[in-house]
Design an enzyme around this catalytic site. Structure first.
Site, PDB file in Angstrom:
ATOM      1  CG  ASP A 195       5.468   4.077   5.868  1.00 11.60           C
ATOM      2  OD1 ASP A 195       5.572   2.925   6.331  1.00 11.60           O
ATOM      3  OD2 ASP A 195       5.890   5.079   6.460  1.00 11.60           O
TER       4      ASP A 195
ATOM      5  CG  HIS B 188      -1.300  -1.157   2.707  1.00  7.51           C
ATOM      6  ND1 HIS B 188      -2.245  -0.409   2.060  1.00  7.51           N
ATOM      7  CD2 HIS B 188      -0.499  -0.256   3.333  1.00  7.51           C
ATOM      8  CE1 HIS B 188      -2.040   0.885   2.294  1.00  7.51           C
ATOM      9  NE2 HIS B 188      -0.969   1.004   3.069  1.00  7.51           N
TER      10      HIS B 188
ATOM     11  CG  ASP C 110      -4.301 -11.234  -0.898  1.00  6.14           C
ATOM     12  OD1 ASP C 110      -3.509 -10.294  -0.644  1.00  6.14           O
ATOM     13  OD2 ASP C 110      -4.126 -12.048  -1.831  1.00  6.14           O
TER      14      ASP C 110
ATOM     15  CD  GLU D 110       1.220  -0.960   6.571  1.00 11.21           C
ATOM     16  OE1 GLU D 110       0.213  -0.651   7.213  1.00 11.21           O
ATOM     17  OE2 GLU D 110       2.199  -0.192   6.393  1.00 11.21           O
TER      18      GLU D 110
END
Ligand code: CA
Ligand code: CA
Length: 565
Positions: free
Chosen positions: A169, A486, A535, A544
């Protein structure tokens, strides 16, 4: 890409026979081990040396996994000390095992350079296809009502630019960023000459400061803005109310807030600022005034922590707006007190910090994590010969390491890591594989015995391909590595390959992402602890990336590379 091109054939063979090995490389003096799955290789493994001779493997050991029940064969290839590429063959299967004097030079540099690629608030202009325009300038950040103080009421606009994006993020979290810097600075101070030579090709590579410190400074510049100048408390994080979509930074439009001051963020800030004040002292020419400023801010933060020992972060209490991004909540600050007091004692020599360090010292060694930073405190003492708490903490460390290396000779992958169900979970490759190896390397250096080094190298073998999934878990390296982490930047940038040098979280039987998304959207290949990895971009529970994880990769792999430098 810095990927080491390691040609391999038949890794996913139709006959089910697979060879697992370190896909990046080994040192000449290191034991060379591969693991065979799907057949008993007996005496049939052949090794072609770089100069064309064919030799037989030295020994074969059968191992049954306590996690899956699978039978595998651990093949010791013997003493292959000449540098070059060895072709390892078994029937129709074959792969290359690289032996070099500096097999980790590129991966070490890439793991650190990753932090340049995730810099926030600046355009990225030195990375070819990965270049991107500025996003998240963070020059107009709002003070959330949870962080309001008389002189900074709710809605006050502050400037809080720079720093690294935390993970998949786009938010910036003090706890995790301090922990990440603490890990990397700990390794830095073990090998300052190595890091003085390590060039990561960043905008600051031409100055007189080691690039690792320059990279830390990019995040420290953000830290300087996260302390309330009126009381010394430190905001827990800088965040949007909710996670952004999978879009580029320039397309993000949500308002950004600094939220509640917390005792854990404030003490982590104090610790890393104290370390930075000490370590930047020789680099005043590039960063004038920083050391003195950081030292003062560290002491002030510690004082705030002493005055607010129960100011824990409670995300669910945040309203108008509510905040749903990463929490980094932690209800135990003893370890943060220990790290901060230890770092401040090293910096200032003041008795009060020594007293607090003794009061909060841990009773046993634990692998470091953002929520338990006691080991970063222990590293402060281990780095100082003859220091007051060193003997006790070294005994804790060696007790942990002696337990960790038990059973390697019976293990499925010839490594301390990876034999226990508890070794697998969210972020396990960082906390339990890399950080365990880091502990082994500290013990190696602190005892002067070199007893533990070979076991740390075995964890590198595991991480880089000799494991149950066959993945080299660092992007851009090896011949089978994650392509769909991710990670918003890697997903939204229209470049097929993800940023190189990223460590993914790794096998996680908890599969919390499946719980959230449903099996129709995400299906792992297995629930076995050491095979529960996929994956896939949706898999935040196994695939992530995060700054704390990459920091442990830097700390571990750079240490190995420094030993060979
Ligand atoms: Ca530099
Ligand atoms: Ca804690």
């Amino acid at each position: 890409m810095m990927a080491f091109a390691c040609a391999a054939l038949g890794l996913q063979a139709k006959d089910g026979v697979e060879i697992r090995r370190n896909q990046v490389g080994c040192y000449p003096a290191q034991e060379k081990v591969i693991v065979v799955e799907g057949t008993n290789p007996g005496g049939k493994v052949r090794v072609t040396t770089p100069d064309g001779k064919v030799v037989k493997a030295k020994s074969v050991r059968k191992a049954v996994s306590p996690l899956s029940g699978k039978t595998r064969y651990v093949v010791n290839l013997g003493n292959l000390s000449a540098t070059g590429d060895y072709r390892v063959s078994l029937g129709d299967e074959s792969c290359v095992l690289h032996v070099g004097e500096r097999p980790y030079r590129d991966i070490a540099a890439a793991s650190l350079r990753l932090f340049y690629l995730i810099r926030s608030g600046v355009p990225i202009e030195q990375s070819g296809a990965y270049n991107r325009p500025l996003g998240h300038a963070d020059t107009k950040v709002l003070v959330h009502n949870s962080a309001a103080s008389p002189l900074r009421p709710a809605g006050t606009v502050i400037s809080s630019p720079y720093g690294w994006y935390d993970a998949g993020d786009y938010n910036k979290y003090v706890v995790n960023a301090a922990f990440s810097m603490g890990l990397m600075l700990a390794t830095y101070e073990q090998f300052p000459e190595y890091f003085a030579r390590l060039n990561t090709h960043i905008p600051e590579s031409g100055n007189a400061t080691p690039d690792l410190l320059d990279e830390m400074m990019f995040n420290l510049k953000w830290f300087l803005t996260m302390q309330d100048p009126y009381d010394g408390g430190v905001y827990h994080k800088l965040t949007t109310p909710n996670f952004e979509g999978f879009v580029m930074p320039v397309d993000c439009k949500q308002p950004r807030y600094v939220v509640a001051k917390s005792v854990t963020a404030t003490l982590d800030f104090a610790a890393v600022m104290a370390d930075a004040a000490r370590l930047f002292e020789p680099y005043q020419a590039d960063y004038p005034g920083f050391s003195a400023q950081a030292a003062a801010m560290a002491e002030r933060a510690y004082q705030w922590g002493k005055e607010h020992p129960t100011a824990f972060y409670h995300q669910q209490q945040l309203k108008d707006p509510a905040v749903t991004t990463g929490g980094y909540g932690d209800m135990n600050s003893r370890d943060e007190f220990f790290w901060a007091a230890s770092a401040l004692y090293r910096l200032t020599g003041k008795q009060a910090y020594l007293d607090d360090a003794k009061k909060y010292q841990p009773q046993r060694f634990t692998t470091p994590s953002w929520g338990d930073v006691s080991t970063l405190g222990s590293f402060e003492w281990l780095a100082t010969d003859g220091s007051e708490l060193r003997e006790t903490l070294l005994q804790q460390l060696t007790a942990y390491c002696d337990a960790a290396i038990q059973g390697v000779e019976q293990s499925s992958f010839q490594s301390p890591y990876g034999n226990n169900p508890r070794d697998f979970g969210w972020g396990c490759l960082s906390e339990f594989c890399c950080c365990q190896a880091m502990a082994l390397l500290y013990a190696d250096k602190a005892t002067g015995s070199e007893k533990y080094r070979r076991f740390a190298l075995q964890n590198a073998d595991y991480l880089l391909g000799r494991n149950a999934t066959g993945y080299c878990f660092v992007t851009g390296f090896g011949d089978k590595s994650p392509m769909h982490p991710h990670h918003r930047l890697s997903d939204a940038d229209n470049v097929e390959a993800p940023f190189p040098g990223m460590l993914v979280g790794g096998p996680n039987p908890g599969q919390q992402d499946v719980r959230d998304l449903g099996n129709a959207k995400l299906t792992y290949p297995s629930k076995v602890p050491d095979e529960s990895y996929i994956d896939a971009m949706q898999s935040y529970a196994s695939n992530e990336i995060a700054i704390n994880w990459n920091a442990s990769l830097v700390a571990f792999i750079c240490w190995l590379d420094a030993l060979a430098d």
